[in-house]
Design a protein around this motif. Structure first.
Motif, mmCIF file in Angstrom:
data_model
loop_
_atom_site.group_PDB
_atom_site.id
_atom_site.type_symbol
_atom_site.label_atom_id
_atom_site.label_comp_id
_atom_site.label_asym_id
_atom_site.label_seq_id
_atom_site.Cartn_x
_atom_site.Cartn_y
_atom_site.Cartn_z
ATOM 1 N N GLY A 1 0.838 -1.200 0.000
ATOM 2 C CA GLY A 1 0.000 0.000 0.000
ATOM 3 C C GLY A 1 0.871 1.247 0.000
ATOM 4 N N GLY A 2 0.331 2.342 -0.473
ATOM 5 C CA GLY A 2 1.108 3.575 -0.574
ATOM 6 C C GLY A 2 1.878 3.633 -1.884
ATOM 7 N N SER A 3 2.623 4.711 -2.041
ATOM 8 C CA SER A 3 3.385 4.864 -3.279
ATOM 9 C C SER A 3 4.720 5.531 -2.990
ATOM 10 C CB SER A 3 2.583 5.690 -4.291
ATOM 11 O OG SER A 3 2.342 6.978 -3.759
ATOM 12 N N GLU A 4 5.575 5.463 -3.976
ATOM 13 C CA GLU A 4 6.916 6.020 -3.797
ATOM 14 C C GLU A 4 7.304 6.806 -5.043
ATOM 15 O OE1 GLU A 4 10.136 3.460 -2.244
ATOM 16 O OE2 GLU A 4 11.204 4.014 -4.070
ATOM 17 N N VAL A 5 7.882 7.965 -4.832
ATOM 18 C CA VAL A 5 8.404 8.760 -5.948
ATOM 19 C C VAL A 5 9.923 8.799 -5.817
ATOM 20 C CG1 VAL A 5 8.392 10.984 -7.124
ATOM 21 C CG2 VAL A 5 6.326 10.168 -5.983
ATOM 22 N N ASN A 6 10.594 8.293 -6.823
ATOM 23 C CA ASN A 6 12.060 8.277 -6.856
ATOM 24 C C ASN A 6 12.551 9.352 -7.800
ATOM 25 O OD1 ASN A 6 13.338 6.264 -5.308
ATOM 26 N ND2 ASN A 6 12.407 4.694 -6.596
ATOM 27 N N THR A 7 13.444 10.190 -7.332
ATOM 28 C CA THR A 7 13.966 11.248 -8.205
ATOM 29 C C THR A 7 15.486 11.306 -8.107
ATOM 30 O OG1 THR A 7 11.979 12.552 -7.759
ATOM 31 C CG2 THR A 7 13.834 13.715 -8.764
ATOM 32 N N VAL A 8 16.127 11.448 -9.239
ATOM 33 C CA VAL A 8 17.542 11.833 -9.262
ATOM 34 C C VAL A 8 17.538 13.260 -9.796
ATOM 35 C CG1 VAL A 8 19.801 11.418 -10.284
ATOM 36 C CG2 VAL A 8 18.350 9.477 -9.640
ATOM 37 N N THR A 9 17.941 14.201 -8.963
ATOM 38 C CA THR A 9 17.857 15.602 -9.374
ATOM 39 C C THR A 9 18.958 15.935 -10.377
ATOM 40 O OG1 THR A 9 19.304 16.424 -7.630
ATOM 41 C CG2 THR A 9 16.965 16.226 -7.096
ATOM 42 N N ALA A 10 18.721 16.966 -11.149
ATOM 43 C CA ALA A 10 19.775 17.447 -12.051
ATOM 44 C C ALA A 10 20.852 18.123 -11.204
ATOM 45 C CB ALA A 10 19.193 18.433 -13.047
ATOM 46 N N PRO A 11 22.113 17.966 -11.547
ATOM 47 C CA PRO A 11 23.177 18.583 -10.755
ATOM 48 C C PRO A 11 23.184 20.100 -10.880
ATOM 49 C CG PRO A 11 24.086 17.555 -12.711
ATOM 50 C CD PRO A 11 22.636 17.199 -12.686
ATOM 51 N N ASP A 12 23.612 20.747 -9.797
ATOM 52 C CA ASP A 12 23.733 22.200 -9.895
ATOM 53 C C ASP A 12 25.067 22.554 -10.568
ATOM 54 O OD1 ASP A 12 24.512 22.645 -6.339
ATOM 55 O OD2 ASP A 12 25.778 21.987 -8.004
ATOM 56 N N ALA A 13 25.401 23.835 -10.532
ATOM 57 C CA ALA A 13 26.587 24.282 -11.273
ATOM 58 C C ALA A 13 27.864 23.605 -10.779
ATOM 59 C CB ALA A 13 26.717 25.795 -11.152
ATOM 60 N N LYS A 14 27.873 23.210 -9.491
ATOM 61 C CA LYS A 14 29.076 22.557 -8.971
ATOM 62 C C LYS A 14 29.047 21.043 -9.145
ATOM 63 C CE LYS A 14 30.422 25.965 -5.537
ATOM 64 N NZ LYS A 14 30.678 26.239 -4.125
ATOM 65 N N TYR B 1 26.610 19.133 -7.717
ATOM 66 C CA TYR B 1 25.915 18.493 -6.597
ATOM 67 C C TYR B 1 24.506 18.064 -7.031
ATOM 68 C CZ TYR B 1 23.634 17.685 -2.133
ATOM 69 O OH TYR B 1 22.941 17.108 -1.102
ATOM 70 N N TYR B 2 24.170 16.818 -6.730
ATOM 71 C CA TYR B 2 22.813 16.363 -6.996
ATOM 72 C C TYR B 2 22.408 15.372 -5.912
ATOM 73 C CZ TYR B 2 24.784 12.015 -8.881
ATOM 74 O OH TYR B 2 25.451 10.829 -9.027
ATOM 75 N N GLU B 3 21.136 15.010 -5.919
ATOM 76 C CA GLU B 3 20.622 14.147 -4.856
ATOM 77 C C GLU B 3 19.759 13.031 -5.416
ATOM 78 O OE1 GLU B 3 20.061 17.190 -1.083
ATOM 79 O OE2 GLU B 3 18.444 17.000 -2.557
ATOM 80 N N ILE B 4 19.766 11.935 -4.696
ATOM 81 C CA ILE B 4 18.731 10.915 -4.874
ATOM 82 C C ILE B 4 17.647 11.264 -3.860
ATOM 83 C CG2 ILE B 4 18.154 8.481 -4.579
ATOM 84 C CD1 ILE B 4 21.138 7.882 -5.242
ATOM 85 N N VAL B 5 16.429 11.457 -4.318
ATOM 86 C CA VAL B 5 15.328 11.837 -3.430
ATOM 87 C C VAL B 5 14.260 10.734 -3.475
ATOM 88 C CG1 VAL B 5 13.545 13.558 -2.935
ATOM 89 C CG2 VAL B 5 15.719 14.269 -3.953
ATOM 90 N N VAL B 6 13.930 10.200 -2.331
ATOM 91 C CA VAL B 6 12.890 9.165 -2.272
ATOM 92 C C VAL B 6 11.773 9.663 -1.368
ATOM 93 C CG1 VAL B 6 12.350 6.757 -1.767
ATOM 94 C CG2 VAL B 6 14.648 7.369 -2.519
ATOM 95 N N ASN B 7 10.596 9.826 -1.927
ATOM 96 C CA ASN B 7 9.430 10.227 -1.143
ATOM 97 C C ASN B 7 8.443 9.067 -1.089
ATOM 98 O OD1 ASN B 7 10.210 12.887 -0.568
ATOM 99 N ND2 ASN B 7 9.600 13.536 -2.613
ATOM 100 N N VAL B 8 8.247 8.549 0.097
ATOM 101 C CA VAL B 8 7.302 7.451 0.276
ATOM 102 C C VAL B 8 6.037 7.997 0.922
ATOM 103 C CG1 VAL B 8 6.845 5.303 1.530
ATOM 104 C CG2 VAL B 8 9.063 5.666 0.454
ATOM 105 N N VAL B 9 4.917 7.850 0.217
ATOM 106 C CA VAL B 9 3.631 8.239 0.797
ATOM 107 C C VAL B 9 2.996 6.966 1.330
ATOM 108 C CG1 VAL B 9 1.416 9.337 0.393
ATOM 109 C CG2 VAL B 9 3.416 10.067 -0.891
ATOM 110 N N ARG B 10 2.993 6.833 2.649
ATOM 111 C CA ARG B 10 2.535 5.581 3.250
ATOM 112 C C ARG B 10 1.017 5.504 3.257
ATOM 113 N NH1 ARG B 10 6.279 5.108 8.578
ATOM 114 N NH2 ARG B 10 4.315 5.775 9.512
ATOM 115 N N LYS B 11 0.534 4.287 3.451
ATOM 116 C CA LYS B 11 -0.921 4.132 3.415
ATOM 117 C C LYS B 11 -1.588 4.770 4.634
ATOM 118 C CE LYS B 11 -0.808 -0.567 5.273
ATOM 119 N NZ LYS B 11 -1.123 -1.960 5.021
ATOM 120 N N ASP B 12 -0.797 5.084 5.694
ATOM 121 C CA ASP B 12 -1.399 5.754 6.843
ATOM 122 C C ASP B 12 -1.431 7.273 6.657
ATOM 123 O OD1 ASP B 12 1.484 5.515 9.089
ATOM 124 O OD2 ASP B 12 1.210 6.516 7.198
ATOM 125 N N GLY B 13 -0.997 7.735 5.476
ATOM 126 C CA GLY B 13 -1.114 9.156 5.174
ATOM 127 C C GLY B 13 0.139 9.968 5.449
#
Lengths: 286, 165
Positions: free
Chosen positions: A211-224, A226-238
């Motif tokens: 249950g729930g969903s997950e959004v996986n993002t690899v951000t575009a790097p900034d000028a230096k 730097y970038y991030e792996i971003v994981v947002n999990v929306v759980r079934k409990d809200g």
């Protein structure tokens, strides 16, 4: 025809189609890069192990460490804290609306909420250390915490024994303000920074088995770079669990530094952290 | 096989197949790339100590499948039990059937999935798969039987739904 007669062919064709657009060279570069890093750290540990032998302290541990690593299996799982943690006696809302309503009604920064946020931060430190190679350490970034903690988040610095090489953040709260898949564009300037890492900026949404969903993002790097792996999990409990890990140091007293082409954790490891059921729900509003 | 050139030749010639295995194991292209990178990194570290070139491929698969199983233990994925149904005819060139198979594969428990991929994509014997996964031969046979039964059921369901108006 029995399934065994055509299963191999079916598997080969299925995988071939799905992998047609994978940048194989990037995978090769990424594998070798990670391998060099692992080998360098292993060499450093061996030097430290030899020094320890002189004073006859910790020799057995060092030998065990080398043996485990030599087998090519997971490194040092036994010497790290486990991912499981004792849940605190906190009431858990049962639905998304309940979580949101509670967040709306509750004070934003009660001592209890802050204590829970700090507990989540400590759990994140232990979890990330468990996933990193031996010798790497994780500490709470107290400089960044000044503002972030009051909103229920924790920021951490990842150190590989020679210096800080990555930044991670964890936030657990009500609502899903960032659970949106946004396109990650790259310019010609920033694109070059991706060559070493082998990751491509992008985003994907996954429905989780329980249950729930997950959004996986690899951000575009900034000028230096730097970038991030971003994981947002929306759980079934809200509640939403938002976990990020980046390839450098940001949010400190000094200027942003990019340490390495890849963040210290892989996408799969970041997924595992974000999907852990050990996070304490906190009634912080996004 | 103790030089960097040897490692690079190994990696370049095997990476496509390792990606196929990884993708069928995890069902996600990005995660497959992560798994293969992890596998290659460990192979890079171990390369100077590898003395038997004929064991390199088996070792790489062992590293890859263990990395996958380890990631699944962390994720605590749930297993979905499946019933047994009779065999059904299949056409490997049928694209819908391929998609259905990939979906069905994702519902198998991780170790069952690993057995199916190593047995049927790579054509390894039960004994070899047992060695790679550090399981007994009967355990691999049992996992294989259960996984095939589950796949038969899911593929039959898929074909049935397509035949229904």
């Amino acid at each position: 025809m029995d399934i065994e007669d055509y299963l191999g062919d079916l598997l080969e064709r299925g995988a071939g189609e799905s992998l047609a657009r994978v940048d194989v060279d990037a995978v090769l570069r990424g594998g070798e890069h990670l391998g060099r890093r692992l080998r360098r750290r292993r060499r450093n540990r061996m030097v430290m192990g030899a020094a320890a032998a002189v004073v006859a302290v910790g020799v057995g541990t060092a030998a065990a460490i080398d043996h485990v690593e030599d087998t090519g299996h997971e490194e040092l799982a036994a010497t790290r804290p486990t991912l499981s943690a004792t849940p605190a006696p906190t009431p858990t809302p049962s639905t998304a609306s309940a979580a949101t309503e509670a967040a709306t009604a509750a004070p934003v920064s009660t001592p209890t909420s802050l204590a829970l946020a700090q507990a989540n931060g400590q759990k994140a430190v232990a979890m990330i250390e468990q996933l990193l190679p031996t010798g790497d350490t994780v500490t709470l970034n107290t400089y960044s915490l000044a503002g972030f903690a009051s909103k229920g988040g924790s920021a951490m610095l990842i150190n590989d024994g020679r210096g800080d090489v990555g930044t991670a953040t964890i936030w657990v709260g009500a609502g899903s303000p960032t659970a949106v898949c946004t396109a990650q564009s790259t310019s010609a300037d920033t694109g070059k920074n991706l060559l070493l890492g082998g990751l491509t900026p992008g985003c994907s949404v996954v429905n989780l088995a329980g249950g729930g969903s997950e959004v996986n993002t690899v951000t575009a790097p900034d000028a230096k770079g730097y970038y991030e792996i971003v994981v947002n999990v929306v759980r079934k409990d809200g509640y939403t669990v938002s976990f990020t890990v980046g390839n450098g140091v940001v949010g400190g007293p000094t200027a942003e530094t990019v340490s390495q082409p890849l963040p210290p954790l892989t996408i799969a490891q970041a997924d595992a952290v974000a999907q852990s059921t050990d996070w304490q729900p906190i009634l912080f509003k996004p | 096989v103790d030089d960097e050139g040897g490692y690079r030749e190994f990696a370049a010639t095997r990476v496509a197949q390792l990606l196929r295995i990884a993708y069928l194991l995890c069902g996600d292209v990005h995660e497959a790339q992560d798994l293969v990178q992890t596998c290659l990194a460990k192979m890079y570290v171990a390369w100077p100590r590898i003395r038997d070139p004929e064991r390199v491929d088996a070792y790489a698969r062992q590293v890859l499948t263990r990395a996958f199983l380890s990631s699944r233990r962390l994720k605590r994925n749930s297993e979905i039990p499946m019933g047994q149904v009779p065999d059904i005819p299949g056409d490997p060139t049928d694209p819908d059937l391929r998609l259905a198979l990939l979906e069905a594969l994702r519902t198998l428990p991780p170790r069952g999935r690993a057995v199916v991929v190593l047995r049927y994509l790579e054509d390894h014997s039960v004994e070899t798969v047992a060695g790679m996964l550090d399981l007994s031969v009967p355990a691999v046979r049992s996992l294989n039987t259960r996984a095939l039964a589950a796949l038969r059921g899911l593929l039959a369901e898929e074909r049935g739904s397509r035949l229904r108006p």
